[in-house]
Design a protein around this motif. Sequence first.
Motif, short mmCIF file in Angstrom:
data_model
loop_
_atom_site.label_atom_id
_atom_site.label_comp_id
_atom_site.label_asym_id
_atom_site.label_seq_id
_atom_site.Cartn_x
_atom_site.Cartn_y
_atom_site.Cartn_z
N ALA A 256 0.86 -0.95 0.08
CA ALA A 256 0.19 0.00 0.24
C ALA A 256 0.69 1.56 -0.26
O ALA A 256 -0.13 2.26 -0.92
CB ALA A 256 -0.96 0.30 2.07
N ASP A 257 1.85 1.22 0.75
CA ASP A 257 2.83 2.41 0.74
C ASP A 257 3.35 2.93 -0.90
O ASP A 257 4.71 3.54 -0.84
CB ASP A 257 4.15 2.09 2.16
N GLY A 258 3.43 1.57 -1.73
CA GLY A 258 4.06 1.73 -3.23
C GLY A 258 5.31 0.97 -3.16
O GLY A 258 6.16 1.09 -4.58
N LEU A 259 6.65 -0.20 -2.33
CA LEU A 259 6.92 -0.65 -2.34
C LEU A 259 6.84 -1.91 -2.68
O LEU A 259 6.37 -2.41 -2.36
CB LEU A 259 7.91 0.16 -0.66
N LEU A 260 8.02 -2.09 -3.48
CA LEU A 260 7.86 -3.35 -3.07
C LEU A 260 8.74 -4.39 -2.00
O LEU A 260 9.30 -4.06 -2.29
CB LEU A 260 7.96 -4.48 -4.82
N PRO A 261 7.95 -5.65 -1.52
CA PRO A 261 9.06 -6.52 -0.30
C PRO A 261 10.02 -7.65 -1.22
O PRO A 261 9.22 -7.62 -1.95
CB PRO A 261 7.38 -6.62 0.09
N ALA A 262 10.34 -7.95 -0.63
CA ALA A 262 11.35 -9.13 -0.28
C ALA A 262 11.73 -9.59 0.20
O ALA A 262 12.40 -9.38 1.23
CB ALA A 262 12.72 -8.51 -1.70
N THR A 263 10.80 -11.10 1.20
CA THR A 263 10.96 -11.72 2.35
C THR A 263 12.34 -12.06 2.70
O THR A 263 12.86 -13.59 1.70
CB THR A 263 9.38 -12.33 2.05
N TYR A 264 12.34 -12.18 3.46
CA TYR A 264 13.28 -12.88 4.45
C TYR A 264 12.70 -13.34 5.64
O TYR A 264 12.41 -12.95 6.42
CB TYR A 264 14.48 -11.89 4.59
N ASP A 265 13.31 -14.93 5.25
CA ASP A 265 12.36 -15.33 6.33
C ASP A 265 13.32 -16.11 7.63
O ASP A 265 13.79 -17.12 7.65
CB ASP A 265 12.25 -17.25 5.50
N LEU A 266 13.67 -14.67 8.42
CA LEU A 266 14.57 -15.21 9.42
C LEU A 266 14.60 -16.28 10.73
O LEU A 266 12.89 -16.93 10.88
CB LEU A 266 14.29 -13.14 9.86
N ILE A 267 15.19 -16.80 10.78
CA ILE A 267 15.14 -17.37 11.93
C ILE A 267 16.12 -16.93 13.02
O ILE A 267 17.69 -16.93 12.68
CB ILE A 267 15.70 -19.08 11.26
N LEU A 268 15.70 -16.98 14.23
CA LEU A 268 17.09 -16.88 15.65
C LEU A 268 17.28 -17.68 15.93
O LEU A 268 15.91 -18.80 16.30
CB LEU A 268 16.22 -15.40 16.16
N LEU A 269 18.25 -18.49 16.54
CA LEU A 269 18.33 -19.17 17.80
C LEU A 269 19.60 -19.13 18.51
O LEU A 269 20.90 -18.31 18.18
CB LEU A 269 19.25 -20.63 16.69
#
Length: 274
Positions: A256-269
């Motif tokens: 909605a803000d006009g930007l394109l996302p690239a998802t990073y499926d973040l895993i923290l351990l």
Amino acid sequence: MNDRQAHKRAVRAAFDRAAPRYDSAAELQREVCRRLAALAQQHPPATPPARVLDAGCGTGYALPLLAGLFPRLFPRARPHFIALDFAPAMLQHLRQRGDFPAHNTALLGGDLEHLPLADASIDGAWSSLALQWCDPARALRELARVLAPGGSAWIATLGPHTLWELHNAFATVDINRHVIHFHPAKAWIGHARDAGLDLLATDQHPTHALAPDLSTLLHDLKTIGAHSVGDERRRIPLGRQAWARVAREYEQHRRADGLLPATYDLILLALRKR
């Protein structure tokens, strides 16, 4: 040269080329470091660490965070840091930073799957967005080997939904793999336990890189060295029509803000050596 050696060579070359411009496009990587530092503060080492490894240090953004973290947890703690990276150019750029603790930091070139460190020689291991380029079982065995009993590890890596938008868009034009396979959290946790590392905490949630258009997103991936993520056997360039189709497919993800996302499926351990 086998496929594994070719992959490592490509990854090293990509990050060597990326080093001069890496910091200009690494905001997401800096945010992940901050999140991992919060996890480390919530799950600190049992005793003040004397030696801490930054495994896959890149240009060294995490080092000032770590230098401030441990004295807050242990007022008298002044650990010695080992900043290790696979790409020599990353270490060269780290040397030029003005904000890392140079007086107590050793810079070391090395492979995360074959750490050039003695058994049980470190008390803490930190790794932010580096292990996803490795074989999880090999890399975690190495971290466990160099950790002293009771030592802590804090890891940020990526899961299988990373760059799913890009994967789906490219799937409309060919059957080649344009995004590497990322391992699920269950696999990381299982390999950690097999290596002798007990799980203290885990968290998984998506975070996003943002850009005004697909061209900029892909440029930013290239700038941080992550463009070498697909099938290295494929080197036939896409034609103009194919690129246009990829761009049209990606448009459905515009926010909605006009930007394109690239998802990073973040895993923290957060882990501890038995």
